[in-house]
Motif scaffolding. Structure first.
Motif, PDB file in Angstrom:
ATOM      1  N   ALA A 222     -22.859  36.011  12.303  1.00 38.98           N
ATOM      2  CA  ALA A 222     -23.775  35.062  12.941  1.00 38.98           C
ATOM      3  C   ALA A 222     -24.923  34.694  12.017  1.00 38.98           C
ATOM      4  N   SER A 223     -25.331  35.627  11.152  1.00 41.65           N
ATOM      5  CA  SER A 223     -26.454  35.388  10.237  1.00 41.65           C
ATOM      6  C   SER A 223     -26.060  34.552   9.032  1.00 41.65           C
ATOM      7  N   LYS A 224     -24.750  34.446   8.764  1.00 48.37           N
ATOM      8  CA  LYS A 224     -24.301  33.758   7.565  1.00 48.37           C
ATOM      9  C   LYS A 224     -23.683  32.391   7.822  1.00 48.37           C
ATOM     10  N   ILE A 225     -23.500  32.045   9.087  1.00 50.28           N
ATOM     11  CA  ILE A 225     -22.904  30.754   9.413  1.00 50.28           C
ATOM     12  C   ILE A 225     -23.827  29.621   8.955  1.00 50.28           C
ATOM     13  N   SER A 226     -23.278  28.495   8.602  1.00 50.76           N
ATOM     14  CA  SER A 226     -24.100  27.379   8.127  1.00 50.76           C
ATOM     15  C   SER A 226     -25.002  26.849   9.244  1.00 50.76           C
ATOM     16  N   PRO A 227     -26.293  26.644   8.970  1.00 49.54           N
ATOM     17  CA  PRO A 227     -27.190  26.093   9.993  1.00 49.54           C
ATOM     18  C   PRO A 227     -26.895  24.637  10.334  1.00 49.54           C
TER      19      PRO A 227
END
Length: 306
Positions: A222-227
């Motif tokens: 969840a922290s690495k998904i593209s914003p």
């Protein structure tokens, strides 16, 4: 035309605002967490707002606050503006950050409503299938053990805010207050009730995930998904946006609250019709904010009861 809303000093609210088209601009990384906590701390101190709970999801933001001075619209305007401008710089984002739908503002009228909605806010990452337990969410949030006595801290973000401007201190501390509906000597009981409700909602989310055959994404992913990606889970459009909450099995409180809202709106509309007819002596009901603030309209001191 939107419905008139009573703005009362001392009222507690669940506030929700969504990112444009469910983009994941608030992806839970260190930079966005710093910005959100810093902006919330500065904004609440400026407007006399007490914070009780917080959870920043990737595509929306939940905050539970008490408006001690009856200035909620001013607070929301300032806070949402700082978050949006900081996010635009941080994410190198062109165009609006916030969705075009109005901010959801739900007044919490009972202790039961406060308990349920705080648990709902904390359980959001679990209900979304992002983590198995609320405490695992890596974004800006409050844990159950912090309710009423924890402190969130942040240093001034390096994006957007001018370090030479005294309204942006180098460091901020955001104390978490007990809601007014909770007596100070019952704080531990309150935290236990929220923990129990949170456990119930987490179990409900786990059962739903299992029913659908889905798996938890996990905090790291969840922290690495593209914003710049968008949430793809189903979400009904233009769903109901409640004005107040009283909690489950609170039928009597719900009827009283609904009647009070109807009385306020009827009184407001009657006064507005007189005002539009040129009668500047028209008196609006207590809690009228816009007409008093921007047009100097007369507002009664008496609170409507049913």
């Amino acid at each position: 035309m939107s419905q008139p809303r009573e703005i009362a000093a001392g009222a507690t609210y669940l506030i929700t605002r969504r990112v444009l088209r469910r983009h994941l601009l608030f992806r839970p990384d260190a930079a966005i967490t710093q910005l959100l906590i810093y902006a919330l701390a500065v904004s609440t101190r400026r407007h006399g707002i007490e914070v009780h709970a917080l959870c920043a999801m990737s595509s929306h933001l939940h905050v539970i606050v008490t408006d001690t001075q009856g200035v909620l619209p001013r607070f929301l305007q300032f806070f949402h503006r700082i978050v949006a401008l900081g996010t635009k710089v941080l994410r190198q984002w062109e165009g609006p950050v916030w969705d075009h739908e109005a901010t959801s503002v739900v007044r919490l009228l009972t202790r039961a409503a406060v308990v349920e909605k705080i648990a709902y806010v904390l359980a959001n990452p679990v209900a979304a299938g992002l983590v198995r337990h609320a405490r695992e969410w890596p974004g800006a949030k409050v844990d159950v053990g912090e309710l009423g006595h924890g402190v969130l801290r942040a240093v001034r973000p390096t994006v957007y805010l001018d370090p030479e401007n005294p309204q942006w201190p180098e460091e901020v501390a955001l104390p978490l207050a007990l809601p007014p509906a909770v007596e100070r000597d019952s704080a531990e009981s309150f935290r236990r009730d929220v923990a129990a409700e949170l456990e119930r909602q987490e179990a409900q989310a786990h059962a739903e995930m299992q029913r659908q055959g889905l798996h938890v994404l996990g905090a790291e992913r969840a922290s690495k998904i593209s914003p710049y990606e968008r949430a793809t889970s189903f979400e009904s459009l233009r769903d109901r946006n409640p004005t107040f909450a009283v909690g489950r099995e609170q039928d009597s409180a719900w009827r009283i609250a609904a009647a009070t809202v109807r009385a306020f709106r009827a009184s407001y509309r009657a006064a507005l019709e007189r005002w539009r007819a040129g009668v500047r002596s028209a008196v609006f009901p207590a809690g009228t904010w816009w007409m008093r603030t921007f047009h100097g309209a007369c507002v009664t001191d008496a609170v409507l009861t049913t």
